[in-house]
Scaffold this active site. Sequence first.
Site, PDB file in Angstrom:
ATOM      1  N   ARG A 229      -2.660   4.815  -8.534  1.00 15.02           N
ATOM      2  CA  ARG A 229      -2.027   5.980  -7.906  1.00 15.02           C
ATOM      3  C   ARG A 229      -0.532   6.059  -8.194  1.00 15.02           C
ATOM      4  O   ARG A 229       0.072   7.128  -8.066  1.00 15.02           O
ATOM      5  CB  ARG A 229      -2.284   5.961  -6.396  1.00 15.02           C
ATOM      6  CG  ARG A 229      -3.737   6.199  -6.028  1.00 15.02           C
ATOM      7  CD  ARG A 229      -3.976   6.009  -4.540  1.00 15.02           C
ATOM      8  NE  ARG A 229      -3.682   4.641  -4.117  1.00 15.02           N
ATOM      9  CZ  ARG A 229      -3.810   4.221  -2.860  1.00 15.02           C
ATOM     10  NH1 ARG A 229      -4.230   5.031  -1.926  1.00 15.02           N
ATOM     11  NH2 ARG A 229      -3.528   2.960  -2.545  1.00 15.02           N
TER      12      ARG A 229
ATOM     13  N   ASP B 258       0.828  -1.210   0.000  1.00 18.00           N
ATOM     14  CA  ASP B 258       0.000   0.000   0.000  1.00 18.00           C
ATOM     15  C   ASP B 258       0.864   1.262   0.000  1.00 18.00           C
ATOM     16  O   ASP B 258       0.603   2.211   0.733  1.00 18.00           O
ATOM     17  CB  ASP B 258      -0.956  -0.006   1.202  1.00 18.00           C
ATOM     18  CG  ASP B 258      -2.012   1.093   1.123  1.00 18.00           C
ATOM     19  OD1 ASP B 258      -2.336   1.522  -0.002  1.00 18.00           O
ATOM     20  OD2 ASP B 258      -2.482   1.540   2.182  1.00 18.00           O
TER      21      ASP B 258
ATOM     22  N   HIS C 181       0.406  11.884  -2.654  1.00 20.63           N
ATOM     23  CA  HIS C 181       0.618  10.503  -3.093  1.00 20.63           C
ATOM     24  C   HIS C 181      -0.695   9.806  -3.391  1.00 20.63           C
ATOM     25  O   HIS C 181      -0.719   8.772  -4.052  1.00 20.63           O
ATOM     26  CB  HIS C 181       1.362   9.742  -1.996  1.00 20.63           C
ATOM     27  CG  HIS C 181       0.484   9.431  -0.813  1.00 20.63           C
ATOM     28  ND1 HIS C 181       0.076  10.406   0.072  1.00 20.63           N
ATOM     29  CD2 HIS C 181      -0.093   8.275  -0.399  1.00 20.63           C
ATOM     30  CE1 HIS C 181      -0.701   9.852   0.988  1.00 20.63           C
ATOM     31  NE2 HIS C 181      -0.816   8.572   0.731  1.00 20.63           N
ATOM     32  N   ASP C 182      -1.803  10.377  -2.909  1.00 20.84           N
ATOM     33  CA  ASP C 182      -3.101   9.724  -2.990  1.00 20.84           C
ATOM     34  C   ASP C 182      -3.893  10.228  -4.195  1.00 20.84           C
ATOM     35  O   ASP C 182      -3.427  11.083  -4.953  1.00 20.84           O
ATOM     36  CB  ASP C 182      -3.874   9.980  -1.697  1.00 20.84           C
ATOM     37  CG  ASP C 182      -4.581   8.732  -1.183  1.00 20.84           C
ATOM     38  OD1 ASP C 182      -4.848   7.829  -1.992  1.00 20.84           O
ATOM     39  OD2 ASP C 182      -4.856   8.671   0.026  1.00 20.84           O
TER      40      ASP C 182
ATOM     41  N   HIS D 205      -3.318   0.503  11.845  1.00 21.41           N
ATOM     42  CA  HIS D 205      -3.109  -0.889  11.477  1.00 21.41           C
ATOM     43  C   HIS D 205      -1.619  -1.178  11.337  1.00 21.41           C
ATOM     44  O   HIS D 205      -0.815  -0.266  11.219  1.00 21.41           O
ATOM     45  CB  HIS D 205      -3.810  -1.208  10.152  1.00 21.41           C
ATOM     46  CG  HIS D 205      -3.524  -0.198   9.077  1.00 21.41           C
ATOM     47  ND1 HIS D 205      -4.400   0.811   8.757  1.00 21.41           N
ATOM     48  CD2 HIS D 205      -2.451  -0.007   8.259  1.00 21.41           C
ATOM     49  CE1 HIS D 205      -3.890   1.562   7.787  1.00 21.41           C
ATOM     50  NE2 HIS D 205      -2.700   1.073   7.475  1.00 21.41           N
TER      51      HIS D 205
ATOM     52  N   ARG E 254       2.166  12.819  10.825  1.00 23.78           N
ATOM     53  CA  ARG E 254       0.893  12.748  10.102  1.00 23.78           C
ATOM     54  C   ARG E 254       0.156  11.515  10.592  1.00 23.78           C
ATOM     55  O   ARG E 254       0.612  10.391  10.426  1.00 23.78           O
ATOM     56  CB  ARG E 254       1.149  12.643   8.599  1.00 23.78           C
ATOM     57  CG  ARG E 254      -0.070  12.300   7.757  1.00 23.78           C
ATOM     58  CD  ARG E 254       0.388  11.924   6.361  1.00 23.78           C
ATOM     59  NE  ARG E 254      -0.695  11.479   5.491  1.00 23.78           N
ATOM     60  CZ  ARG E 254      -1.149  10.233   5.416  1.00 23.78           C
ATOM     61  NH1 ARG E 254      -0.632   9.286   6.200  1.00 23.78           N
ATOM     62  NH2 ARG E 254      -2.113   9.920   4.571  1.00 23.78           N
TER      63      ARG E 254
ATOM     64  N   ASP F  98      -2.195   8.839  10.263  1.00 23.89           N
ATOM     65  CA  ASP F  98      -2.825   8.192   9.115  1.00 23.89           C
ATOM     66  C   ASP F  98      -4.153   7.555   9.505  1.00 23.89           C
ATOM     67  O   ASP F  98      -4.256   6.891  10.539  1.00 23.89           O
ATOM     68  CB  ASP F  98      -1.875   7.117   8.568  1.00 23.89           C
ATOM     69  CG  ASP F  98      -2.433   6.403   7.367  1.00 23.89           C
ATOM     70  OD1 ASP F  98      -2.615   7.056   6.328  1.00 23.89           O
ATOM     71  OD2 ASP F  98      -2.714   5.194   7.475  1.00 23.89           O
TER      72      ASP F  98
ATOM     73  N   GLU G  86      -4.966  13.149   8.934  1.00 28.39           N
ATOM     74  CA  GLU G  86      -5.300  12.728   7.583  1.00 28.39           C
ATOM     75  C   GLU G  86      -6.686  12.114   7.674  1.00 28.39           C
ATOM     76  O   GLU G  86      -6.850  10.947   8.020  1.00 28.39           O
ATOM     77  CB  GLU G  86      -4.277  11.716   7.056  1.00 28.39           C
ATOM     78  CG  GLU G  86      -4.473  11.373   5.586  1.00 28.39           C
ATOM     79  CD  GLU G  86      -5.135  10.021   5.351  1.00 28.39           C
ATOM     80  OE1 GLU G  86      -5.368   9.678   4.182  1.00 28.39           O
ATOM     81  OE2 GLU G  86      -5.430   9.301   6.327  1.00 28.39           O
TER      82      GLU G  86
ATOM     83  N   GLN H 157      -3.340  -5.488   5.885  1.00 22.98           N
ATOM     84  CA  GLN H 157      -3.253  -4.423   6.891  1.00 22.98           C
ATOM     85  C   GLN H 157      -4.262  -4.725   7.992  1.00 22.98           C
ATOM     86  O   GLN H 157      -5.463  -4.563   7.822  1.00 22.98           O
ATOM     87  CB  GLN H 157      -3.537  -3.062   6.247  1.00 22.98           C
ATOM     88  CG  GLN H 157      -2.425  -2.606   5.299  1.00 22.98           C
ATOM     89  CD  GLN H 157      -2.841  -1.426   4.439  1.00 22.98           C
ATOM     90  OE1 GLN H 157      -3.807  -1.503   3.679  1.00 22.98           O
ATOM     91  NE2 GLN H 157      -2.105  -0.326   4.541  1.00 22.98           N
TER      92      GLN H 157
END
Length: 660
Positions: free
Chosen positions: A531, A157, A406-407, A200, A298, A300, A342, A268
Amino acid sequence: MIGLNDNGAPEGIEFKADLTLERLKPRLEEVWRNNEIDEAQRSEFERRLHAHWRPLFEILFRLYGSRYDFFFHIERILQTAAQAWSDRPVELRDLDRHRINEPDWFQSEKIVGGALYVDLFSDNLVKAREHVDYFQKLGLSYLHLMPLFAVRPGNNDGGYAISNYRSVDPRLGTIDDLRMLAADLRRAGISLVLDFVFNHTADDHGWARKAQAGDREYQEFYYLFPDRTVPEQYEATLREIFPTVRRGNFTWHDGMQQWVWTTFNSFQWDLNYGNPAVFRAMLEEMFFLANVGVDVLRLDAVAFIWKQMGTGCENLPEAHLLIQAFNHLARISTPSLLFKSEAIVHPDEVVKYISPQECQLSYNPTLMALLWESLATRQVGLIMQTLRHRHRLPEHTAWVNYLRCHDDIGWTFDDDDAAMIGINAYDHRQFLNQFYTGQFPGSFARGIPFQENIKTGDMRISGTMASLAGLEQAIEEDDEEKKELAIRRMILLHGVTLSIGGIPLLYLGEEWGMLNDYEFVTDPAKAGDSRWIHRPKMQWDYLEELNDHIESGNGSIRNHIFKSTQQLIALRKSLPALAGQNMELINTFNSHVLGYLRIFEGHRLIVLANFSEEVQCVEGNKLRTAGIGRFFEDVIEKKTFETSAPVELEPYQILWLKRV
């Protein structure tokens, strides 16, 4: 039954907190003695501990007070906090003291961010140290390194399936390399930002391996079920995050003969924060990262960290309590550390994570989406409607404004905001998807679908900033006019994020106009995730080989984009009006022109942004009344405007207007 007071806290909670701390103080003495901590450092820690202990204890009591082992975990959490302060390097303690006295340092106009994958930008951490001069040359003072920790083999991921929070991916270097890079950045005045993937772990993390080996203690770190009975009860109210990849939120594990909760990917495993041992274990990882030299973490997937039957298991009150608890502990042991949320959720939910008590910083996905929406429609109605009531934040907090990351791009505007100006939200999202995948007539964009659901029509968009803004199309067609318009769009977007209030963040590669990388499909580990098309490898030979010229005489396309971006960053840093978060919209009476006023400590700057490829005008009197003056200079082009005449904006032009 424990009674509650008027504030919803257990009765007598302050007494319980004070008595607990008094009983635990001998455990602190053990830490100080074992680490040879002097009296001054003890006192510094204990002052902060007393300031934060009562609210911290109340939160932990609300989350875990009914647990048989509550007191044990409280003791271990306190020892963990003291150990983190004991382990804190001297230079980071000095930084703590400085930022305690300057808590709003991140609101300065001089803070400009960049984000990158180390392997794609610099190959490894050692070479990244060689690029610190480049970051300074561009003007960055905040650098987010995308996940760089040890990950599972194959699909991980994009680095968000972490196998070890204390080990760097060996392809990138070592934890000592990271420490040295952090020190280099600190000396260069650049704050280091890393991800804290705390919802996770990867399925091969040490905790997960112990769970798979039958260790009951570590099986309770996750959500495991022997059959589908309970998972089906949860599924009744859960949504699927990646429905085109896999169905449901649980994965069968043959070895354990159990179902595992896996919100995102099957590898995950969601952590069980209903278990205080998980909170304490992740607290240790947080402190480790802080003491490596990280300035901002950050957080997540913050929306997903607490589960409750009968809910969507997103944005639950306990999720906020958990973040507040982490925050209090950071203030006690690593007080210069900040959190960035995020939360790619509804705009009303995004802002709930933003406060000095939770996350001081937050991504601004709504602004990002609406800037692209404005480019597609050439209209500013929806972005104006949204900014009127969604830009303001609590004091001592800030947005992180970005154009790409990145997303993917999800169209996270509010349906009611759209309806207020006569837009059907569902139809509009379909239009935007068509436009940014280049399927709408006249589109300049070259994005590709991410997670397209043919049945529902849902889709998100992948693509680099330059490809979405029209540069890829223009180069394909070798059309000089289209190249110029694409560059203007990019400069316009940068001009807004650099001036609208908050921390501007570039996804590095944008400053050179990097195009989509279609070669990602040749890598089996990446081929299934579109992505990767906007995560191209940095081509450092661009610095020497800038040979695709445009007729405007400004040199190569890449050089033109870089110089323009660099200039805007330098200008931002010279304008005190761009500090802080305060922004007032200006009604330009032109549906194509976004206007706003920035004010900070008596400094004023007017921004006008033309989102169309046609010349647009704004009445000069709008400048006079908003800026309180008769003459204004555009600090970008060094052109003076009189308020007695209309202000004319060229196609996709942005003006930063300062009174003269």
